[in-house]
Design an enzyme around this catalytic site. Structure first.
Site, mmCIF file in Angstrom:
data_model
loop_
_atom_site.group_PDB
_atom_site.id
_atom_site.type_symbol
_atom_site.label_atom_id
_atom_site.label_comp_id
_atom_site.label_asym_id
_atom_site.label_seq_id
_atom_site.Cartn_x
_atom_site.Cartn_y
_atom_site.Cartn_z
ATOM 1 N N CYS A 65 0.998 -1.192 0.108
ATOM 2 C CA CYS A 65 -0.265 0.187 0.042
ATOM 3 C C CYS A 65 1.035 0.926 0.050
ATOM 4 O O CYS A 65 1.233 1.795 1.250
ATOM 5 C CB CYS A 65 -0.809 0.039 1.140
ATOM 6 S SG CYS A 65 -2.068 1.178 1.226
ATOM 7 N N CYS A 75 -8.455 5.832 -7.659
ATOM 8 C CA CYS A 75 -7.571 6.355 -6.639
ATOM 9 C C CYS A 75 -7.486 7.665 -6.628
ATOM 10 O O CYS A 75 -7.005 8.315 -7.696
ATOM 11 C CB CYS A 75 -6.360 5.627 -6.317
ATOM 12 S SG CYS A 75 -6.779 3.844 -6.481
#
Length: 429
Positions: free
Chosen positions: A159, A357
């Site tokens: 991440c 995103c």
């Protein structure tokens, strides 16, 4: 009547609970097991860590909202899963299920690197509690006049986006306080290049993020294996394209935030003792195209705890991120697949794993679109601008509101995304 149990109530588990209850109706039971009484909007943690948000801004109690939808909530740790008995243990309490959905999120593997994490010499933004502690340390750091900063992601991390967000948000906040000139920032990452993101890049993410870092005077070290984090320095081995160590680098720091690698939570990882086909060596849940366990077809998994191989081989291990819209597509697929199974049909719904995103950079922002998230892709692009910063703020309010109202995909959102060609489910074969 079927009983659907979901373990976890974050950005995967809570939308799933709402959607499955809405889909199945009052004749079926839905139970959420959560080790946290609150829903926390994790994407806002970088803002919380510099004091731009409070916990109250991004958290709310689960119980009243789930009760309103006639969804049972059990607060506690799911300490054992008994797939052969269709049972979950929460302490000594036995919960029987017909269908089980694992949305546990990850275990944070701080212990894999000496000095990493809140118990060591670095702060974390992985949980809201960690981000609150990071905020306290940030306040002390700034009050004392600042100093060198190290931020980034260690080997095995999957991440990377929040590390980029936090680096640029810290830069913006330090400028507001008038002490940026006293705080050199170094970005250290396992990625082979800036903007790789564990995805092999998205559009021109490399050029975009390198340019952003240059404008902000943020230095970087890539292909980095972190070997030690001390109170005043971070030590890394930098490798070449063959993975061979070419030099050891020590970087001074007074404030350190490094994202850890993830593992499967202990309760899920223990499923390997029952059958090796449940989880991979890191404890992540193995699933088929329908988000379904290949061992037990009444167990599904969504979110960060599923097993996905790296998108490509890199000199230093980089995991593959499971991003927000990708998780939403998993949720929708599992809801419909359980609906089909209850009707004695074979599951047919496959998530797209499309990625949308929005990353904040303090005073600007960037949006990445990758369809699907795992290459090769049909669509891939990255755009930067002030509007993206405002969009991230709007999305925070929008998502939290949806989690309170129990509507994870309002009709207008679905319509807009459809116009853009962004779908949650793959078209029928």
């Amino acid at each position: 009547m079927s009983h659907v149990v979901v373990i976890g109530a974050s950005t995967g588990g809570l939308p799933f609970a709402y959607d499955i209850k809405k889909t199945l109706g009052k004749n079926h039971k839905v139970t959420v097991i959560s080790n946290n009484p609150n829903f926390n909007f994790i994407p806002s943690n970088p803002w919380l860590a510099v004091g731009w948000r409070s916990e109250e801004n991004i958290s709310f109690l689960l119980e009243p909202y789930l009760k309103r939808k006639n969804i049972e909530l059990i607060i506690g740790e799911a300490n054992e899963i008994k797939p052969n008995d269709n049972q979950v243990m929460v302490g000594n309490q036995v919960i029987n299920y017909d269908y089980l959905v694992l949305a546990t999120g990850p275990k944070l593997a701080f212990d894999e690197i000496e000095g990493l994490g809140p118990e060591g010499h670095s702060v974390s933004i992985c949980t809201t509690a960690h981000a609150e502690s990071a905020r306290q340390e940030w306040k002390k750091f700034c009050t004392s006049g600042g100093g060198p900063i190290v931020v980034g992601a260690v080997q095995g991390a999957s991440c990377f986006g929040p590390a980029y967000e936090f680096a640029t948000i810290m830069d913006t906040d330090l400028k507001k306080q008038g002490i940026r000139d006293k705080c050199p920032i170094t970005f250290i990452t396992a990625e082979p290049y800036i903007g790789h993101l564990g995805l092999g890049g998205v559009g021109d993410s490399k050029g975009l993020l390198e340019s952003e870092f240059r404008q902000r005077h943020i230095k970087w070290i890539t292909n980095a294996k972190v070997t030690n984090i001390a109170a005043n320095k971070v030590t890394v081995d930098q490798v070449n394209d063959e993975g061979e160590v070419v030099k050891t680098i020590e970087t001074a720091t007074q404030y350190t935030m490094m994202l850890p690698a993830f593992k499967g939570v202990d309760t899920v990882a223990k499923l390997a003792d029952i059958d090796a086909g449940f989880v991979n060596p890191r404890g992540f849940v193995i699933v088929n195209d329908y988000q379904q366990s290949p061992v037990k077809d009444n167990i599904f998994s969504i979110g960060v705890n599923i097993a996905i191989p790296p998108v490509e081989k890199t000199p230093v291990m980089c995991g593959t991120p499971k991003t927000g819209y990708m998780i939403e597509s998993m949720v929708t697929a599992v809801v419909h697949n359980i609906e089909e199974m209850i009707a004695n049909k074979t599951p047919t719904h496959i998530p797209t794993w499309n990625a949308v995103c929005i990353a904040d950079m303090g005073d600007t922002g960037v949006t990445f679109v990758a369809m699907p998230q795992i290459p090769p892709r049909n669509v891939t692009w990255a755009k930067k601008g002030k509007m993206m910063h405002l969009a991230k703020i709007a999305f925070e309010k929008f998502f939290i509101r949806n989690m309170k109202t129990g509507n994870s995909e309002p009709a207008y959102q679905k319509y807009i995304f459809k116009i853009l060609g962004i779908e949650r489910l793959k078209k029928s074969r």
